[in-house]
Design an enzyme around this catalytic site. Structure first.
Site, PDB file in Angstrom:
ATOM      1  N   TRP A 159       0.939  -1.369  -0.174  1.00 25.04           N
ATOM      2  CA  TRP A 159       0.054   0.158  -0.113  1.00 25.04           C
ATOM      3  C   TRP A 159       0.940   1.113   0.066  1.00 25.04           C
ATOM      4  CZ3 TRP A 159       1.834   2.369   3.951  1.00 25.04           C
ATOM      5  CH2 TRP A 159       2.494   1.740   5.032  1.00 25.04           C
ATOM      6  N   ASN A 160       2.258   1.265   0.284  1.00 27.46           N
ATOM      7  CA  ASN A 160       2.774   2.488   0.705  1.00 27.46           C
ATOM      8  C   ASN A 160       3.216   3.287  -0.558  1.00 27.46           C
ATOM      9  OD1 ASN A 160       4.605   0.418  -0.078  1.00 27.46           O
ATOM     10  ND2 ASN A 160       6.295   1.471   1.088  1.00 27.46           N
ATOM     11  N   LYS A 183      -2.398  -8.690  -7.583  1.00 26.81           N
ATOM     12  CA  LYS A 183      -3.376  -8.426  -6.477  1.00 26.81           C
ATOM     13  C   LYS A 183      -2.848  -7.351  -5.570  1.00 26.81           C
ATOM     14  CE  LYS A 183      -3.385  -9.734  -2.543  1.00 26.81           C
ATOM     15  NZ  LYS A 183      -3.748  -8.192  -1.956  1.00 26.81           N
ATOM     16  N   PRO A 184      -3.420  -6.318  -5.957  1.00 21.87           N
ATOM     17  CA  PRO A 184      -2.802  -4.806  -5.207  1.00 21.87           C
ATOM     18  C   PRO A 184      -3.206  -5.044  -3.622  1.00 21.87           C
ATOM     19  CG  PRO A 184      -4.841  -4.428  -6.330  1.00 21.87           C
ATOM     20  CD  PRO A 184      -4.530  -5.797  -6.491  1.00 21.87           C
ATOM     21  N   GLY A 236       6.644  -6.230  -0.161  1.00 23.61           N
ATOM     22  CA  GLY A 236       5.744  -6.141   1.061  1.00 23.61           C
ATOM     23  C   GLY A 236       6.548  -6.502   2.451  1.00 23.61           C
ATOM     24  N   SER A 237       5.975  -7.058   3.164  1.00 28.77           N
ATOM     25  CA  SER A 237       6.613  -7.382   4.531  1.00 28.77           C
ATOM     26  C   SER A 237       7.510  -8.709   4.375  1.00 28.77           C
ATOM     27  CB  SER A 237       5.628  -7.585   5.903  1.00 28.77           C
ATOM     28  OG  SER A 237       4.965  -8.515   5.523  1.00 28.77           O
ATOM     29  N   GLU A 258      10.818  -8.266  -2.713  1.00 32.73           N
ATOM     30  CA  GLU A 258      11.158  -6.737  -2.229  1.00 32.73           C
ATOM     31  C   GLU A 258      10.563  -6.651  -0.898  1.00 32.73           C
ATOM     32  OE1 GLU A 258      13.595  -5.380  -5.854  1.00 32.73           O
ATOM     33  OE2 GLU A 258      13.575  -4.989  -3.698  1.00 32.73           O
ATOM     34  N   LEU A 259      11.535  -6.858   0.124  1.00 31.54           N
ATOM     35  CA  LEU A 259      10.873  -6.917   1.509  1.00 31.54           C
ATOM     36  C   LEU A 259      11.254  -5.985   2.334  1.00 31.54           C
ATOM     37  CD1 LEU A 259      11.469 -10.994   1.954  1.00 31.54           C
ATOM     38  CD2 LEU A 259       9.713  -9.985   0.978  1.00 31.54           C
ATOM     39  N   CYS A 292      10.272   1.133   2.520  1.00 32.49           N
ATOM     40  CA  CYS A 292      11.199   0.116   2.987  1.00 32.49           C
ATOM     41  C   CYS A 292      12.636   0.413   3.062  1.00 32.49           C
ATOM     42  CB  CYS A 292      11.310  -1.017   2.007  1.00 32.49           C
ATOM     43  SG  CYS A 292      11.494  -0.814   0.470  1.00 32.49           S
ATOM     44  N   GLU A 390      11.601  -2.613  11.837  1.00 28.53           N
ATOM     45  CA  GLU A 390      11.362  -1.700  10.960  1.00 28.53           C
ATOM     46  C   GLU A 390      10.261  -0.802  11.519  1.00 28.53           C
ATOM     47  OE1 GLU A 390      10.024  -2.836   7.286  1.00 28.53           O
ATOM     48  OE2 GLU A 390      11.141  -1.626   6.142  1.00 28.53           O
ATOM     49  N   GLU A 467      14.820  -4.550  -9.536  1.00 26.61           N
ATOM     50  CA  GLU A 467      13.847  -3.775 -10.263  1.00 26.61           C
ATOM     51  C   GLU A 467      14.198  -2.424 -10.637  1.00 26.61           C
ATOM     52  OE1 GLU A 467      10.486  -3.888  -7.506  1.00 26.61           O
ATOM     53  OE2 GLU A 467       9.667  -5.556  -8.454  1.00 26.61           O
TER      54      GLU A 467
HETATM   55  N1  LIG Z   1      11.153  -3.931  -0.102  1.00 25.98           N
HETATM   56  C1  LIG Z   1      10.396  -3.120  -0.403  1.00 25.98           C
HETATM   57  O1  LIG Z   1      10.336  -2.531  -1.684  1.00 25.98           O
HETATM   58  C2  LIG Z   1       9.117  -3.088   0.378  1.00 25.98           C
HETATM   59  C3  LIG Z   1       8.783  -3.701   1.505  1.00 25.98           C
HETATM   60  N2  LIG Z   1       7.706  -3.081   2.048  1.00 25.98           N
HETATM   61  C4  LIG Z   1       7.634  -3.937   3.649  1.00 25.98           C
HETATM   62  O2  LIG Z   1       6.080  -4.282   3.665  1.00 25.98           O
HETATM   63  C5  LIG Z   1       5.703  -3.812   4.807  1.00 25.98           C
HETATM   64  C6  LIG Z   1       4.429  -2.810   4.787  1.00 25.98           C
HETATM   65  O3  LIG Z   1       3.790  -3.198   3.685  1.00 25.98           O
HETATM   66  P1  LIG Z   1       2.240  -3.957   3.885  1.00 25.98           P
HETATM   67  O4  LIG Z   1       1.545  -3.750   2.594  1.00 25.98           O
HETATM   68  O5  LIG Z   1       1.663  -3.879   5.149  1.00 25.98           O
HETATM   69  O6  LIG Z   1       2.920  -5.434   3.731  1.00 25.98           O
HETATM   70  P2  LIG Z   1       2.181  -7.002   3.799  1.00 25.98           P
HETATM   71  O7  LIG Z   1       3.262  -7.780   3.639  1.00 25.98           O
HETATM   72  O8  LIG Z   1       1.351  -6.798   4.738  1.00 25.98           O
HETATM   73  O9  LIG Z   1       1.093  -6.644   2.356  1.00 25.98           O
HETATM   74  C7  LIG Z   1       1.886  -6.680   1.012  1.00 25.98           C
HETATM   75  C8  LIG Z   1       0.999  -7.258   0.120  1.00 25.98           C
HETATM   76  O10 LIG Z   1       0.688  -8.635   0.527  1.00 25.98           O
HETATM   77  C9  LIG Z   1      -0.808  -9.047   0.659  1.00 25.98           C
HETATM   78  N3  LIG Z   1      -0.845 -10.268   1.468  1.00 25.98           N
HETATM   79  C10 LIG Z   1      -0.943  -9.990   3.020  1.00 25.98           C
HETATM   80  N4  LIG Z   1      -1.008 -11.455   3.333  1.00 25.98           N
HETATM   81  C11 LIG Z   1      -0.999 -12.316   2.189  1.00 25.98           C
HETATM   82  C12 LIG Z   1      -1.399 -13.675   1.727  1.00 25.98           C
HETATM   83  N5  LIG Z   1      -1.503 -14.487   2.819  1.00 25.98           N
HETATM   84  N6  LIG Z   1      -1.189 -14.091   0.596  1.00 25.98           N
HETATM   85  C13 LIG Z   1      -1.267 -13.173  -0.528  1.00 25.98           C
HETATM   86  N7  LIG Z   1      -0.856 -11.997  -0.359  1.00 25.98           N
HETATM   87  C14 LIG Z   1      -0.875 -11.446   0.995  1.00 25.98           C
HETATM   88  C15 LIG Z   1      -1.073  -7.851   1.032  1.00 25.98           C
HETATM   89  O11 LIG Z   1      -2.761  -8.091   0.422  1.00 25.98           O
HETATM   90  C16 LIG Z   1      -0.569  -6.868   0.233  1.00 25.98           C
HETATM   91  O12 LIG Z   1      -0.858  -6.670  -1.273  1.00 25.98           O
HETATM   92  C17 LIG Z   1       6.787  -3.324   5.587  1.00 25.98           C
HETATM   93  O13 LIG Z   1       7.573  -4.380   6.318  1.00 25.98           O
HETATM   94  C18 LIG Z   1       7.680  -2.792   4.297  1.00 25.98           C
HETATM   95  O14 LIG Z   1       9.239  -2.678   4.832  1.00 25.98           O
HETATM   96  C19 LIG Z   1       6.867  -2.501   1.900  1.00 25.98           C
HETATM   97  C20 LIG Z   1       6.964  -1.976   0.648  1.00 25.98           C
HETATM   98  C21 LIG Z   1       8.110  -2.061  -0.239  1.00 25.98           C
HETATM   99  O1  LIG Z   2       8.177   0.426  -1.295  1.00 29.53           O
HETATM  100  C1  LIG Z   2       9.119   1.103  -0.984  1.00 29.53           C
HETATM  101  O2  LIG Z   2       9.278   1.470   0.077  1.00 29.53           O
HETATM  102  C2  LIG Z   2       9.582   1.484  -2.136  1.00 29.53           C
HETATM  103  O3  LIG Z   2      10.589   0.468  -2.778  1.00 29.53           O
HETATM  104  C3  LIG Z   2      10.776   2.767  -1.863  1.00 29.53           C
HETATM  105  S1  LIG Z   2      11.128   3.520  -2.983  1.00 29.53           S
HETATM  106  O4  LIG Z   2      11.326   2.878  -4.341  1.00 29.53           O
HETATM  107  O5  LIG Z   2      10.136   4.643  -3.271  1.00 29.53           O
HETATM  108  O6  LIG Z   2      12.160   4.097  -2.557  1.00 29.53           O
END
Ligand SMILES: NC(=O)C1=CN([C@@H]2O[C@H](COP(=O)(O)OP(=O)(O)OC[C@H]3O[C@@H](n4cnc5c(N)ncnc54)[C@H](O)[C@@H]3O)[C@@H](O)[C@H]2O)C=CC1
Ligand SMILES: O=C(O)[C@H](O)CS(=O)(=O)O
Length: 488
Positions: A159-160, A183-184, A236-237, A258-259, A292, A390, A467
């Site tokens: 969502w971020n 799936k967003p 995501g997480s 990308e976690l 992240c 985090e 990416e």
């Molecule tokens: N490394 C990166 O580029 C990024 C990492 N993150 C990490 O994600 C976290 C915050 O973002 P959130 O969206 O809350 O993470 P999240 O992991 O809860 O959700 C991410 C996606 O996963 C989906 N999801 C959740 N449970 C699922 C399941 N059982 N099966 C299939 N899909 C499922 C959600 O609906 C959403 O679309 C933070 O820890 C952040 O650091 C977030 C954005 C970018």
């Molecule tokens: O989901 C994120 O946190 C992004 O990957 C960070 S950025 O690409 O906007 O720096």
């Protein structure tokens, strides 16, 4: 829906339907989407499940043949029109992002630019997918290595950055001839649906890009389990990413993750103090700390510690916070109350372990929405929760160090390995520290490292795959080695 809040968004871009096989579907139950700044209802999207997800995979598999058969130049032209449409609807898209994710409009417009830049970049890369030819083991043989699309791609996004995290995956996938089921996040589905609408206008054929809204679990089970899905990409997480990657193993899918991160920002005594403060502000407080790659620990050498702490606190104290639609505030709401509670927990834990509060802390209860004031803590213990987890919120925790070796040890003391930042004037120290840090991305005298030109991704438990940049297309291609012997 409070229509005033979407004043900029044309009604035909805010769509309360999922997009499968080129059709808009409103069936099933509904998921309510709320505005984090006010708690107001933004709208509803269909709460689809496994059956719809399977139909989306059907559609992507059916569309794959014709889409991959087009030339790279033909696909490039479609992506270029998609890029133009994103730019033409910049304000509409920004108001949808702010309405469901909360970031101030200025940041939302910047995200549209950032996300559109991936479409532009991969529209160009679509024309440059190269293989190679070498001599074979005998004079009459040749070896040709082809690079071909991996096939049907499933993507799950957070969502971020509800637009950029999608185009960072969809653009390279579609550029090389893959098709996609997305799936967003259920928290920010309208941005994904607006992207699909503009893609439809740009000429992306039905079935090539599908958006399934609904319950994450059942949809995720299909996207990780269906053997026709050959590539799974997740942002995501860390916990969810690990679970989904495990599910993909049964059908040996290509996976990119990308976690989460836990970025250290290192400030050495010889740093340009103003640059270090600017860099910390940019990295820590972008998107209210919900990225992240945000600085999650601020490691400051003893000689510059007091000056840095007071200057950072002074700047943070002037930050404005509020509803991203109302004025150009610098800090918007966090995504929900759960995120506010986590930030509050991190601040309270740090204070219990000896830190002191320089500015900020939990918002006054009068503030509607899920707000948390930008906060600076000094003398934080490396054992504090905010140093181990985090925060994903606007909390800067300053930790002291004395020597270079101590800084490296503190910085690397985490399972995460996404981003790190170093502020020093010494070229020698820059080289030594950058090479010793265990992270996928390093900012040297800058707090901003993300662009469509820079391969983005982590190591260790922050994931794998890249990416954007010259590497971003590799994740969507497979190699094929063809050995040919000339016939007599
Ligand atoms: N490394 C990166 O580029 C990024 C990492 N993150 C990490 O994600 C976290 C915050 O973002 P959130 O969206 O809350 O993470 P999240 O992991 O809860 O959700 C991410 C996606 O996963 C989906 N999801 C959740 N449970 C699922 C399941 N059982 N099966 C299939 N899909 C499922 C959600 O609906 C959403 O679309 C933070 O820890 C952040 O650091 C977030 C954005 C970018
Ligand atoms: O989901 C994120 O946190 C992004 O990957 C960070 S950025 O690409 O906007 O720096």
């Amino acid at each position: 829906m409070d229509t005033a809040r979407f004043a900029l968004s044309r009604a035909d871009l805010r769509i309360e339907a999922a997009y499968i096989a080129g059709g808009w579907e409103t069936g099933g139950g509904h998921i309510a989407v709320h505005d984090p700044a006010t708690g107001l209802l933004v709208g509803h999207v269909p709460n689809l499940g496994a059956v719809a997800a399977t139909r989306a995979v059907d559609a992507a598999a059916t569309a794959l043949g014709d889409w991959r058969a087009r030339s790279g130049k033909e696909r490039s032209a479609v992506l270029r029109r998609w890029f133009d449409a994103l730019r033409d609807h910049r304000d509409d898209l920004a108001s949808i992002i702010t309405g469901e994710q909360g970031k101030p409009l200025a940041e939302a417009r910047a995200e549209v630019d950032y996300g559109a830049a991936f479409v532009e970049w991969f529209a160009e890369e679509a024309k440059r997918v190269q293989g190679f030819v070498t001599g074979g083991p005998t004079a009459d043989s040749r070896i040709t290595v082809l690079r071909q699309p991996v096939g049907v791609v499933a993507a799950v996004t957070p969502w971020n950055f509800p637009l950029a995290m999608i185009t960072r995956k969809a653009a390279p996938a579609l550029a090389v001839g893959c098709t996609m089921v997305l799936k967003p996040s259920e928290l920010t589905p309208f941005t994904a649906l607006a992207l699909a609408r503009l893609g439809e206008e740009a000429g992306i054929p039905g079935g090539v890009f599908n958006v399934v809204t609904g319950a994450p679990g059942p949809i995720g089970d299909v996207l990780t389990g269906d053997p026709r899905v050959r590539k799974f990409t997740f942002t995501g997480s860390t916990a969810i990413g690990k679970m989904l990657a495990t599910r993909c193993a049964a059908t040996v899918k290509r996976v990119s993750l990308e976690l989460g991160g836990n970025a250290p920002l290192l400030v050495f005594d010889d740093a340009d103090l103003e640059a270090a403060v600017e860099g910390a502000l940019a990295s820590k407080f972008r998107n209210a700390g919900q990225t992240c790659v945000c600085a999650n620990r601020v490691l400051v050498q003893n000689g510059i510690y007091d000056a840095f702490a007071s200057q950072l606190a002074e700047r943070v104290a002037t930050m404005t916070m509020g509803d991203g639609f109302v004025r150009d505030y610098q800090i918007g709401p966090l995504i929900d109350d759960r995120a506010v509670q986590k930030a509050r927990r991190h601040v309270e834990d740090a204070l219990e372990k000896g830190a002191s509060l320089l500015v900020g802390g939990p918002s006054a209860p009068s503030h509607r929405g899920s707000f948390f004031r930008p906060t600076v803590l000094r003398d934080v213990s490396p054992d504090a929760l905010l140093a181990r987890e985090e925060t994903f919120g606007p909390v800067a925790g300053l930790i002291r160090f004395e020597t270079d070796a101590e800084a490296i040890a503190l910085a690397n003391d985490t399972p995460a390995g996404l981003a790190a930042y170093v502020f020093t004037r010494s070229a020698d120290r820059m080289t030594r520290i950058a090479e010793a840090l265990e992270y996928g991305m390093i900012g040297l005298n800058t707090g901003l490292i993300s662009s469509e030109l820079a391969p983005f991704g982590g190591i260790k438990e922050s994931g794998y795959g890249r990416e954007g940049g010259q590497l971003g297309i590799d994740d969507y291609l497979v190699y094929k080695t063809v050995t040919r012997v000339r016939t007599r």
